[in-house]
Design an enzyme around this catalytic site. Sequence first.
Site, PDB file in Angstrom:
ATOM      1  N   LYS A 175     -10.654   0.936 -12.905  1.00 35.89           N
ATOM      2  CA  LYS A 175      -9.879  -0.014 -13.686  1.00 35.89           C
ATOM      3  C   LYS A 175     -10.001  -1.373 -12.991  1.00 35.89           C
ATOM      4  O   LYS A 175      -9.318  -1.656 -12.010  1.00 35.89           O
ATOM      5  CB  LYS A 175      -8.416   0.418 -13.775  1.00 35.89           C
ATOM      6  CG  LYS A 175      -7.581  -0.399 -14.785  1.00 35.89           C
ATOM      7  CD  LYS A 175      -6.953  -1.590 -14.133  1.00 35.89           C
ATOM      8  CE  LYS A 175      -6.115  -2.395 -15.110  1.00 35.89           C
ATOM      9  NZ  LYS A 175      -5.993  -3.804 -14.720  1.00 35.89           N
ATOM     10  N   GLU A 250      -5.367  -1.409   0.037  1.00 35.32           N
ATOM     11  CA  GLU A 250      -5.724  -2.624   0.780  1.00 35.32           C
ATOM     12  C   GLU A 250      -4.968  -3.754   0.116  1.00 35.32           C
ATOM     13  O   GLU A 250      -5.295  -4.162  -1.001  1.00 35.32           O
ATOM     14  CB  GLU A 250      -7.240  -2.836   0.747  1.00 35.32           C
ATOM     15  CG  GLU A 250      -7.727  -3.837   1.772  1.00 35.32           C
ATOM     16  CD  GLU A 250      -7.704  -5.253   1.255  1.00 35.32           C
ATOM     17  OE1 GLU A 250      -6.714  -5.970   1.545  1.00 35.32           O
ATOM     18  OE2 GLU A 250      -8.655  -5.663   0.569  1.00 35.32           O
ATOM     19  N   CYS A 284      -7.643 -12.005   0.509  1.00 37.10           N
ATOM     20  CA  CYS A 284      -6.552 -11.346   1.230  1.00 37.10           C
ATOM     21  C   CYS A 284      -6.582 -11.658   2.710  1.00 37.10           C
ATOM     22  O   CYS A 284      -5.558 -11.552   3.392  1.00 37.10           O
ATOM     23  CB  CYS A 284      -6.624  -9.838   1.001  1.00 37.10           C
ATOM     24  SG  CYS A 284      -8.218  -9.113   1.398  1.00 37.10           S
ATOM     25  N   GLU A 385       2.559 -14.539   0.855  1.00 38.73           N
ATOM     26  CA  GLU A 385       1.155 -14.791   0.524  1.00 38.73           C
ATOM     27  C   GLU A 385       1.057 -15.738  -0.666  1.00 38.73           C
ATOM     28  O   GLU A 385       1.599 -15.481  -1.733  1.00 38.73           O
ATOM     29  CB  GLU A 385       0.445 -13.482   0.205  1.00 38.73           C
ATOM     30  CG  GLU A 385      -1.059 -13.656   0.009  1.00 38.73           C
ATOM     31  CD  GLU A 385      -1.768 -12.337  -0.190  1.00 38.73           C
ATOM     32  OE1 GLU A 385      -2.862 -12.177   0.374  1.00 38.73           O
ATOM     33  OE2 GLU A 385      -1.240 -11.466  -0.899  1.00 38.73           O
TER      34      GLU A 385
END
Length: 492
Positions: A175, A250, A284, A385
């Site tokens: 996906k 992750e 990331c 973040e």
Amino acid sequence: MKKYNLFIGGEEVTPASGNWFDTENPYTAETWAQIPNGNADDVDKAAAAAHHALHNGTWAEMTPTERGAVLRRIGDVIAERAEQLAEVEVLDNGKLFSEMSGQLTYLPQWFYYYGGLADKIEGTVVPVDKKGYFLYTQRQPKGVVGIITPWNSPLLLLAWKLAPALAAGCTVVIKPSEFTSASTLELAALLGDAGVPPGVVNVVTGYGREVGAPLVEHPLISKVSFTGSDQTGRHINVAAADKLKHVSLELGGKSPNVVFDDADLEAAVNGVISGIFAATGQTCIAGSRLLVQETIHDEFVERLVALARTARMGDPMEESTDIGPVTTAAQYDKVLDYIDIAKKEGATVALGGRAADRPECGRGRFVEPTILTNVRNDMRIAQEEVFGPVLSVIPFADEADAVAIANDVRFGLGAGVWTSDIARAFRVSNRIASGTVWVNTYRAVSYMAPFGGMKDSGIGRENGLHAIDEFLETKSVWINTGAPSTSPFVMR
């Protein structure tokens, strides 16, 4: 305008809903393709195809060596189409063609590496303590794997999961992000050329609620491998735990880039710029917290601002462009919101701090490279973040202070250390709680290097020898070679 279909059972399939949605070029703000709007029925069909391929037919009957040969052919197919796939990724996510071309050119190495590893998966003979028994172990595929990938580097991050999963003998349902599905569908259509049997790799596109959730919860899915935000990762972990599924996650980062006063300042400035402004900060591992020693703070910030000011924004297909657009409208708004929050918290804008309105930016969503000073580590801008071209500069006094600040965050994905003292490099790298530490460099990755996070940055590891373990189960096999029969009511 290209109109894509789902990829299930080795064929292009129209979505059960009969609907498609538009995908937009972040630079031109124009629709360039239509993506199938999948749902739970499509997930069910894909999971069934993957389950059948796992237990029946060509893939199930292949030897590990034959599987490895298939993986190496996938690498060859990608190498032949690298430029084409890179162009599709640029159209979809707006990252620089130079970056995506580099990723796609490098991508085959994952399939060559794990293709070579496929027939090196060995069990063991256990010198068991009980007489009359022979005991050995086998490593077997976990089953059907649900792979969920993000929008920033779709095919690279897919390869980190797909290559070891296939080497382990698993089958998959993918996906991709609804914002960047095209390149995954393009790749899936090429897999038949590499000899991948029908049903081994399936792609269902669509939104999280309609596709992602049913995929995680599907009874035929044994494991979920996800890359994305920590918030979504938490939801996936909870849903998978309810079904007792294996997961590898992750997730996000708030990585410190630590510059000591004995560092090569020119190299460190370049490394800090690369860590936060490359890929428009949409990575990331972005080094979004610059920890710089007080003794060089002002000089370093001056050099940093001077270099960042030269960054060229514009068409990501142009070789001269350094910074491309923000990929999605929601992310663009989020980045600008965080800059406003930082200003209200007391941060000073040393560079940027606003949306870019340069002529070369066209109709794209661009944010000026932003450097914030007077940042404290307890501010939201230092703790959360942002996923954009925004750097927070935080001074530190000494080595102990640097380590304390670096670790004072809930994430632990990446970190950088800049110093000419090799003993300090070892000490600080050892003390920073992070899955990866780069010393006098930043943002280097390899198919050989284990990658993953500590704390809220995730569970499990990708790449390297460790990654294949995420897709394998260990089975113990006991064989009676002469042990006498004993009471059936007593453990042997």
